[in-house]
Design a protein around this motif. Structure first.
Motif, mmCIF file in Angstrom:
data_model
loop_
_atom_site.group_PDB
_atom_site.id
_atom_site.type_symbol
_atom_site.label_atom_id
_atom_site.label_comp_id
_atom_site.label_asym_id
_atom_site.label_seq_id
_atom_site.Cartn_x
_atom_site.Cartn_y
_atom_site.Cartn_z
ATOM 1 N N UNK A 293 -4.384 3.034 11.067
ATOM 2 C CA UNK A 293 -5.173 1.806 11.071
ATOM 3 C C UNK A 293 -6.124 1.757 9.877
ATOM 4 N N UNK A 294 -6.682 2.899 9.502
ATOM 5 C CA UNK A 294 -7.590 2.941 8.351
ATOM 6 C C UNK A 294 -6.846 2.618 7.055
ATOM 7 N N UNK A 295 -5.632 3.157 6.904
ATOM 8 C CA UNK A 295 -4.857 2.867 5.700
ATOM 9 C C UNK A 295 -4.471 1.388 5.626
ATOM 10 N N UNK B 49 -1.924 -5.169 -5.273
ATOM 11 C CA UNK B 49 -1.611 -4.128 -4.303
ATOM 12 C C UNK B 49 -2.795 -3.199 -4.148
ATOM 13 N N UNK B 50 -2.563 -2.056 -3.559
ATOM 14 C CA UNK B 50 -3.638 -1.109 -3.332
ATOM 15 C C UNK B 50 -4.104 -0.470 -4.644
ATOM 16 N N UNK B 51 -3.168 -0.132 -5.513
ATOM 17 C CA UNK B 51 -3.523 0.581 -6.735
ATOM 18 C C UNK B 51 -3.270 -0.186 -8.027
ATOM 19 N N UNK B 52 -2.496 -1.258 -7.956
ATOM 20 C CA UNK B 52 -2.201 -1.975 -9.195
ATOM 21 C C UNK B 52 -2.064 -3.470 -8.949
ATOM 22 N N UNK C 190 -7.629 -0.585 4.907
ATOM 23 C CA UNK C 190 -8.022 -0.390 3.513
ATOM 24 C C UNK C 190 -7.172 -1.265 2.601
ATOM 25 N N UNK C 191 -5.876 -1.298 2.848
ATOM 26 C CA UNK C 191 -4.994 -2.154 2.057
ATOM 27 C C UNK C 191 -5.404 -3.615 2.187
ATOM 28 N N UNK C 192 -5.688 -4.060 3.427
ATOM 29 C CA UNK C 192 -6.092 -5.442 3.652
ATOM 30 C C UNK C 192 -7.424 -5.783 3.012
ATOM 31 N N UNK D 237 -6.532 -22.984 -9.144
ATOM 32 C CA UNK D 237 -6.144 -21.606 -8.848
ATOM 33 C C UNK D 237 -6.027 -21.490 -7.343
ATOM 34 N N UNK D 238 -4.862 -21.080 -6.892
ATOM 35 C CA UNK D 238 -4.611 -20.917 -5.470
ATOM 36 C C UNK D 238 -4.552 -19.440 -5.137
ATOM 37 N N UNK D 239 -5.122 -19.060 -3.977
ATOM 38 C CA UNK D 239 -5.109 -17.659 -3.571
ATOM 39 C C UNK D 239 -4.732 -17.541 -2.103
ATOM 40 N N UNK D 240 -4.076 -16.437 -1.764
ATOM 41 C CA UNK D 240 -3.713 -16.125 -0.389
ATOM 42 C C UNK D 240 -4.010 -14.650 -0.141
ATOM 43 N N UNK D 241 -4.530 -14.357 1.058
ATOM 44 C CA UNK D 241 -4.923 -12.997 1.423
ATOM 45 C C UNK D 241 -4.613 -12.743 2.888
ATOM 46 N N UNK D 242 -4.585 -11.463 3.283
ATOM 47 C CA UNK D 242 -4.472 -11.165 4.712
ATOM 48 C C UNK D 242 -5.651 -11.793 5.458
#
Length: 136
Positions: free
Chosen positions: A50-52, A75-78, A55-57, A7-12
Motif C-alpha cells: 500500500x505504501x508503494x 512515472x515514479x522515477x522518470x 507513493x506512486x500515486x 494544458x490538460x492534466x490527469x492524475x490518480x
C-alpha cells in the motif's frame, strides 16, 4: 475549440491516494500493537504494498499532461515526453473478469504507455476525446 495554450492534466484520484496512506497508517499501527507474529508479517507486507502504491500515486502527479506541443507521462522515477507527431492515442477495450475494461494507449516510436482509470481519475474514453480535440 481549445486555445493553443491550454494544458490538460490527469492524475490518480486524490481521495484514493489519501485512502491508501490512511490504510498504511492503520496497518502499521496494527502491526505495532498486535502480539500475533504471523499477523504482523502479513500486515507488514500489506502496508509495504500500500505504501508503494500510495507513493506512486503521490509522486506521479500529474500522471498525464498534454498541450498543443504534445503529451507528457510522469512515472515514479522518470518523465517521458512526445510531440504529437511521435505518438498515437487510442482506447483499447478488453474483457477482464467478465467485464469490459477500457485503457488509454499512447503508442510512440520508442514506447507504449497503457493508462487506466486509476492512472487518469476519469474514463479513458473521455481523456482520448480531450486529447483528440487538443491535437487538432
Amino acid at each position: 475549440m481549445t486555445s493553443p495554450k491550454a494544458r490538460l492534466i490527469w492524475s490518480p484520484p486524490a481521495a484514493l491516494v489519501a485512502l491508501g496512506w490512511a490504510f498504511v497508517v492503520g496497518t502499521v499501527a496494527f502491526a505495532v500493537l498486535t502480539d500475533d507474529r504471523a499477523g504482523k508479517a502479513l500486515v507488514g507486507i500489506a502496508a509495504l504494498v500500500a505504501a508503494l502504491l500510495s507513493l506512486f500515486g503521490t509522486v506521479a502527479r500529474p500522471r498525464l499532461a498534454a498541450d498543443s506541443s504534445g503529451v507528457r507521462v510522469r512515472g515514479l522515477l522518470r518523465r517521458r515526453e512526445w510531440a504529437w507527431s511521435e505518438v498515437n492515442v487510442r482506447v483499447v477495450r478488453t474483457k477482464r473478469l467478465g467485464r469490459e475494461v477500457s485503457t488509454l494507449e499512447l503508442d510512440a516510436e520508442d514506447d507504449l504507455v497503457v493508462l487506466g482509470w486509476l492512472d487518469l481519475g476519469v474514463a479513458p474514453e473521455d481523456v482520448a476525446e480531450a486529447l483528440t480535440e487538443l491535437r487538432i
